[in-house]
Design a protein around this motif. Structure first.
Motif, PDB file in Angstrom:
ATOM      1  N   ASP A  19      82.593 103.215  60.536  1.00  0.00           N
ATOM      2  CA  ASP A  19      81.749 103.636  62.068  1.00  0.00           C
ATOM      3  C   ASP A  19      82.630 104.662  62.999  1.00  0.00           C
ATOM      4  O   ASP A  19      82.039 105.211  63.575  1.00  0.00           O
ATOM      5  CB  ASP A  19      81.825 101.965  62.431  1.00  0.00           C
ATOM      6  CG  ASP A  19      80.718 102.311  63.686  1.00  0.00           C
ATOM      7  OD1 ASP A  19      79.556 102.665  63.705  1.00  0.00           O
ATOM      8  OD2 ASP A  19      81.191 101.847  65.060  1.00  0.00           O
ATOM      9  N   GLY A  20      83.731 104.453  62.751  1.00  0.00           N
ATOM     10  CA  GLY A  20      84.802 105.350  63.677  1.00  0.00           C
ATOM     11  C   GLY A  20      84.641 106.772  63.185  1.00  0.00           C
ATOM     12  O   GLY A  20      84.925 107.683  64.243  1.00  0.00           O
ATOM     13  N   ILE A  21      84.322 107.111  61.933  1.00  0.00           N
ATOM     14  CA  ILE A  21      84.279 108.429  61.651  1.00  0.00           C
ATOM     15  C   ILE A  21      82.897 108.744  62.070  1.00  0.00           C
ATOM     16  O   ILE A  21      82.624 110.116  61.801  1.00  0.00           O
ATOM     17  CB  ILE A  21      84.794 108.783  60.341  1.00  0.00           C
ATOM     18  CG1 ILE A  21      83.761 108.104  59.065  1.00  0.00           C
ATOM     19  CG2 ILE A  21      86.014 108.403  60.095  1.00  0.00           C
ATOM     20  CD1 ILE A  21      84.006 108.558  57.741  1.00  0.00           C
ATOM     21  N   GLY A  22      81.859 107.871  62.251  1.00  0.00           N
ATOM     22  CA  GLY A  22      80.606 108.386  62.673  1.00  0.00           C
ATOM     23  C   GLY A  22      79.606 108.520  61.373  1.00  0.00           C
ATOM     24  O   GLY A  22      78.500 109.010  61.457  1.00  0.00           O
ATOM     25  N   ALA A  37      84.568  99.147  60.103  1.00  0.00           N
ATOM     26  CA  ALA A  37      85.142  99.599  61.318  1.00  0.00           C
ATOM     27  C   ALA A  37      85.491 101.107  61.152  1.00  0.00           C
ATOM     28  O   ALA A  37      85.196 102.183  61.991  1.00  0.00           O
ATOM     29  CB  ALA A  37      86.220  98.745  62.015  1.00  0.00           C
ATOM     30  N   TRP A  38      86.087 101.374  59.975  1.00  0.00           N
ATOM     31  CA  TRP A  38      86.737 102.579  59.741  1.00  0.00           C
ATOM     32  C   TRP A  38      85.669 103.652  59.379  1.00  0.00           C
ATOM     33  O   TRP A  38      85.794 104.833  60.135  1.00  0.00           O
ATOM     34  CB  TRP A  38      87.824 102.626  58.733  1.00  0.00           C
ATOM     35  CG  TRP A  38      88.256 104.074  58.391  1.00  0.00           C
ATOM     36  CD1 TRP A  38      89.392 104.583  58.930  1.00  0.00           C
ATOM     37  CD2 TRP A  38      87.762 105.005  57.442  1.00  0.00           C
ATOM     38  NE1 TRP A  38      89.789 105.996  58.559  1.00  0.00           N
ATOM     39  CE2 TRP A  38      88.736 106.369  57.455  1.00  0.00           C
ATOM     40  CE3 TRP A  38      86.827 105.243  56.464  1.00  0.00           C
ATOM     41  CZ2 TRP A  38      88.623 107.217  56.915  1.00  0.00           C
ATOM     42  CZ3 TRP A  38      86.440 106.152  55.839  1.00  0.00           C
ATOM     43  CH2 TRP A  38      87.327 107.253  56.070  1.00  0.00           C
ATOM     44  N   MET A  93      78.513  99.511  67.247  1.00  0.00           N
ATOM     45  CA  MET A  93      78.403 100.238  66.223  1.00  0.00           C
ATOM     46  C   MET A  93      76.943 100.623  66.078  1.00  0.00           C
ATOM     47  O   MET A  93      75.735 100.231  66.473  1.00  0.00           O
ATOM     48  CB  MET A  93      78.443  98.955  65.119  1.00  0.00           C
ATOM     49  CG  MET A  93      78.349  99.607  63.598  1.00  0.00           C
ATOM     50  SD  MET A  93      78.765  98.134  62.439  1.00  0.00           S
ATOM     51  CE  MET A  93      80.337  98.072  62.658  1.00  0.00           C
ATOM     52  N   ASP A 109      84.116 110.773  54.855  1.00  0.00           N
ATOM     53  CA  ASP A 109      85.200 111.518  55.798  1.00  0.00           C
ATOM     54  C   ASP A 109      84.952 113.089  55.841  1.00  0.00           C
ATOM     55  O   ASP A 109      85.059 113.579  56.836  1.00  0.00           O
ATOM     56  CB  ASP A 109      86.439 111.109  55.435  1.00  0.00           C
ATOM     57  CG  ASP A 109      87.408 111.280  56.465  1.00  0.00           C
ATOM     58  OD1 ASP A 109      87.205 111.168  57.804  1.00  0.00           O
ATOM     59  OD2 ASP A 109      88.620 111.508  56.017  1.00  0.00           O
TER      60      ASP A 109
END
Length: 479
Positions: free
Chosen positions: A108-111, A105-106, A1, A26
């Motif tokens: 973090d996953g999109i940056g 986590a979501w 992360m 997003d």
């Protein structure tokens, strides 16, 4: 992360990580902009932990049992009480046990970088974040700061309320046991949904409404049918009832509710479902010339009036206090910010209308998940008339539709469409009855798309479904 503390400058800084803030992040990330999201509580916001998800998880078993009790051959199998422990456990799982690991986590996953703490404006494009340990760091936004802090429940300033430990929507959706006696103050969506839940789980519910009926923002028949069902289920519904004071002398004892006419009602808990206020206190609005604690006025791109960098999406702009409308605004705001950051025409809507929120003016859909369900989109008859439209209301008894009789014995419901007689389009549609929530999107398409009534005649509903009510409404309109 990613270690967010290493970054202090971003293209976009979002304050508030509920569904609205997540969707803004997003959209701008998808456009190639950098984004920081600041959150003081749980990522996922009110909807995920204290509103949409837990409330609907509580309501689903209640409504499913009610539906089953109206089906021949099945009714006898569901005569017993609900399994309270299983219902609450189901609710807990949908609230992710009030942990936000998955949501974090979501993001973090999109940056998007996450900054935990309380965010506040300190000047133009500047945000200070104060962590729970008191440390502070500052963020700068190159293009936009977006306020997505939502709203909070309002508890009226009544004598004794400070020591009565009243429930708000948060406590009502997260309670771990069923109160023996529950007084609910307010006849709007939260009030009727929570009355439906806790009455079905075994509480003795008293519902106090200052006005003359329930669901005052919908067509009158919606509140009438819901009130009838709640009364039949055992709830004590009182209209024209105002609370004067509350008393709980023993913190572990019952609460006494004193009405303005002098009557006293004793209960184990009291829920105030009496409106919402914006979460804009402590946001530093005064540093940019705005009033702390106020609703924020925005244009159709969700940009705050008088600013070229500050945006507000979701409840804080008071356009439509619904999660799905806030997410819609977030998509619009994200697209507008990205367009302006890259030099594209800021309000060039194109075929998708991506940079301007228009549906939250006159095509707002909402489902109230009671038994029966109530669903509406657009204007009521009264609203359309007040707006100066020349309209006609077309009503139909849902019990007369073939699909409704198959859905449930003794089906009760009603449908209304409000027709603009000058343009022959629909300005509003309301359905009330078991299982009608899934009908609403067809109505939303008709209202938002301004589909002419003569074209709707060629949208043939499948037989035998409840949606055949569309054909019956159109037949009634044609005469």
């Amino acid at each position: 992360m990613t270690d967010a503390s290493l970054n202090t400058e971003y293209d976009v800084v979002v304050i508030g990580a509920g569904p609205v803030g997540e969707n803004v992040a997003d959209r701008v990330r998808a456009a190639g902009l950098t984004a920081a999201v600041v959150e003081a509580e749980l990522i996922g916001g009110e909807c995920s932990y204290w509103a949409c998800m837990p409330s609907k998880a509580l309501l689903r078993p209640v409504v499913a049992r009610a539906d089953a009790r109206r089906v021949p051959g099945l009714a006898a199998a569901v005569r017993g009480p609900l399994d309270t422990g299983a219902v609450l456990a189901h609710r807990d799982s949908y609230a992710s046990y009030w942990k936000d690991d998955g949501q974090a986590a979501w993001l973090d996953g999109i940056g998007a970088d996450i900054h935990r703490g309380t965010g506040r404006l300190t000047g133009e494009r500047e945000v200070a974040v104060t962590a729970s340990d008191g440390t502070e760091h500052r963020l700068t936004a190159r293009h936009a700061v977006v306020l997505c802090t939502g709203s909070r429940a309002v508890v009226p300033d009544l004598p004794g309320v400070g020591t009565a430990r009243p429930w708000t929507s948060r406590e009502a959706t997260s309670a771990q046991k069923v109160p023996g006696r529950l007084v609910i103050v307010g006849g709007g969506v939260v009030g009727v949904e929570m009355a439906t839940v806790w009455q079905a789980l075994g509480a003795r519910v008293t519902l106090l409404v200052r006005g003359t009926g329930l669901l005052p923002k919908m067509e009158p028949f919606a509140g009438e049918l819901v009130a009838q069902a709640l009364t039949e289920a055992g709830a004590d519904l009182r209209t024209g009832a105002s609370v004067a004071a509350v008393h709980r002398p023993d913190p572990d004892g019952p609460v006494t509710v004193e009405l303005e006419d002098g009557e006293r009602i004793e209960a184990d808990e009291i829920l105030f479902a009496t409106g919402r206020a914006p979460r804009t206190d402590g946001l530093g609005l005064e540093t940019v010339g705005l009033e702390p604690g106020s609703w924020l006025i925005v244009d159709d791109s969700c940009r705050v009036e008088g600013s070229d960098w500050l945006y507000a999406a979701g409840d804080v702009n008071h356009r439509a206090l619904l999660t799905h409308q806030g997410k819609y605004q977030a998509r619009v705001a994200g697209a507008a910010i990205a367009a302006r950051a890259t030099g594209a025409p800021p309000l060039e809507t194109g075929p998708w209308g991506a940079h301007a929120a228009t549906a939250d003016h006159a095509a707002v859909p909402q489902v109230v998940f009671t038994d029966p369900e109530a669903a509406s989109v657009g204007l009521t008859l009264a609203e359309a008339e007040r707006a100066g439209h020349r309209v006609r209301a077309v009503d139909y008894d849902l019990a007369a539709v073939a699909g409704s009789g198959l859905y449930a014995d003794g089906y009760r419901g009603r449908a209304r469409m409000v027709v603009d007689l000058d343009r022959e389009i629909l300005l509003g549609v309301t359905f009330v009855g078991p299982g009608i929530g899934e009908l609403l999107h067809s109505a939303t398409v008709a209202v938002a798309g301004e589909v002419p009534v003569h074209r709707l005649w060629h949208a043939v509903p499948a037989y035998p479904t409840i949606s055949e009510v569309w054909l019956r409404l159109l037949e009634t309109y044609r005469g």
